[in-house]
Design a protein around this motif. Structure first.
Motif, mmCIF file in Angstrom:
data_model
loop_
_atom_site.group_PDB
_atom_site.id
_atom_site.type_symbol
_atom_site.label_atom_id
_atom_site.label_comp_id
_atom_site.label_asym_id
_atom_site.label_seq_id
_atom_site.Cartn_x
_atom_site.Cartn_y
_atom_site.Cartn_z
ATOM 1 N N HIS A 86 -20.692 -16.602 -24.143
ATOM 2 C CA HIS A 86 -20.180 -16.015 -25.073
ATOM 3 C C HIS A 86 -20.043 -14.334 -24.206
ATOM 4 O O HIS A 86 -18.590 -13.709 -24.838
ATOM 5 C CB HIS A 86 -20.468 -15.675 -26.409
ATOM 6 C CG HIS A 86 -20.429 -17.387 -27.461
ATOM 7 N ND1 HIS A 86 -21.793 -17.295 -27.627
ATOM 8 C CD2 HIS A 86 -19.315 -17.830 -27.924
ATOM 9 C CE1 HIS A 86 -21.294 -18.647 -28.167
ATOM 10 N NE2 HIS A 86 -20.428 -18.887 -28.095
ATOM 11 N N GLU A 126 -26.417 -19.225 -24.915
ATOM 12 C CA GLU A 126 -25.510 -18.674 -26.085
ATOM 13 C C GLU A 126 -25.229 -17.829 -25.968
ATOM 14 O O GLU A 126 -23.641 -17.432 -26.629
ATOM 15 C CB GLU A 126 -25.902 -19.545 -26.955
ATOM 16 C CG GLU A 126 -26.855 -21.047 -27.911
ATOM 17 C CD GLU A 126 -27.067 -21.091 -28.562
ATOM 18 O OE1 GLU A 126 -27.064 -22.702 -29.200
ATOM 19 O OE2 GLU A 126 -27.939 -20.411 -29.187
ATOM 20 N N ALA A 173 -18.395 -21.308 -20.443
ATOM 21 C CA ALA A 173 -19.289 -21.273 -22.153
ATOM 22 C C ALA A 173 -19.976 -23.029 -22.120
ATOM 23 O O ALA A 173 -20.565 -23.072 -23.025
ATOM 24 C CB ALA A 173 -18.025 -21.160 -22.934
ATOM 25 N N GLY A 188 -26.040 -11.709 -29.097
ATOM 26 C CA GLY A 188 -24.744 -11.368 -27.563
ATOM 27 C C GLY A 188 -25.343 -10.658 -26.786
ATOM 28 O O GLY A 188 -26.862 -9.887 -27.134
ATOM 29 N N GLN A 213 -23.517 -23.900 -23.192
ATOM 30 C CA GLN A 213 -23.213 -24.856 -24.863
ATOM 31 C C GLN A 213 -24.592 -26.192 -23.773
ATOM 32 O O GLN A 213 -25.997 -26.437 -24.690
ATOM 33 C CB GLN A 213 -22.449 -24.650 -25.600
ATOM 34 C CG GLN A 213 -22.023 -23.653 -25.745
ATOM 35 C CD GLN A 213 -22.352 -23.078 -26.720
ATOM 36 O OE1 GLN A 213 -23.676 -22.884 -27.378
ATOM 37 N NE2 GLN A 213 -21.481 -21.953 -27.275
#
Length: 259
Positions: A191, A187, A128, A70, A132
């Protein structure tokens, strides 16, 4: 180009310019680009600063990760690079994804930065699910479909028309990049939500927003300015990659803040 392996086992590609005795100024690239996007800034600042530019993990000549990560890991790469170069404190300038990295650094590593500039970014970029879906798309089809439409997100129609060589070079760089590295960063962005955390930032921050940016809007810039104590906002007549579309204005804003 020099590189080193971080404690997180990422091979991080970087370049330095100028005298190491000068104040350090570090640049962090946007999603789908590499350190070459900062050429106009490197040329402008290397006389008075020790300029550091690097390829974010999964981009350019930096390696991809072997496990999910992240924003914290993206930020740690920067700290590891500063440690590698024995730089105690630097000025930081990051755009888009690099701006997210800059917000995290300002929150959690304030002692390592004199001032932070976050450009064409937001405390939360996009949704999000969309990130994705984009990650799944590039894993299935590669980066060519993303590269084919990138120019319309990155630049104004007028810039695309008048600077076809610049646009083509950036699009080709994107298409030739690592699909897996790009997907992993999508990704990470999926997040990342720093809308509450940035209120804790205490070091000086400049927010640069592009008036024609459809990705991270002026409203996103205004939100960050309002949340970050003492932050200032500069608006540039450009789209998402403002440092390339309006390099002179961008350099003027950056210099005015850090000098």
């Amino acid at each position: 180009m020099p590189s080193f392996v971080t404690p997180q086992q990422i091979t991080l590609n970087y370049q330095t310019f100028g005298d190491p005795k000068h104040p350090a100024l570090l640049f962090s690239n946007s999603l789908g680009t590499n350190l070459s996007m900062w050429q106009a800034q490197i040329e402008f600042f290397q006389k008075d600063f020790f300029v550091i530019a690097y390829d974010t993990r999964g981009h350019g000549a930096s390696s991809t990760a072997t496990q999910p990560f992240g924003c914290a890991e993206l930020a740690q790469d920067v700290i590891d690079l500063l440690d590698h170069l024995q730089v105690q404190a630097a000025y930081f300038c990051g755009i888009s994804m690099g701006g997210i990295t800059g917000q995290w650094l300002a929150c959690y590593f304030p002692d390592r930065f004199k001032k932070v500039v976050i450009c064409n970014t937001a405390a939360k970029i996009g949704q999000a699910q969309a990130w994705q879906e984009r990650a799944a798309l590039v894993r299935a089809q590669g980066l060519q479909p993303i590269a084919a439409t990138a120019a319309s997100r990155w630049f104004t129609e007028n810039f695309v028309k008048n600077h076809p060589d610049v646009v083509q070079a950036l699009s080709e760089n994107l298409a030739a990049g690592s699909a897996e590295g790009y997907a992993q960063c999508c990704e990470a962005l999926a997040h990342t939500d720093l809308r509450e955390e940035i209120a804790k930032i205490q070091i000086p921050v400049l927010v640069i927003a592009g008036s024609a940016d459809p990705v991270t809007t002026v409203a996103d810039g205004q939100f960050m300015q309002q949340q970050i104590h003492g932050a200032t906002l500069a608006e540039i007549t450009a789209s998402h990659i403002s440092n390339i579309e309006q390099p002179e204005r961008f350099n003027e804003c950056l210099k005015g803040f850090i000098v």
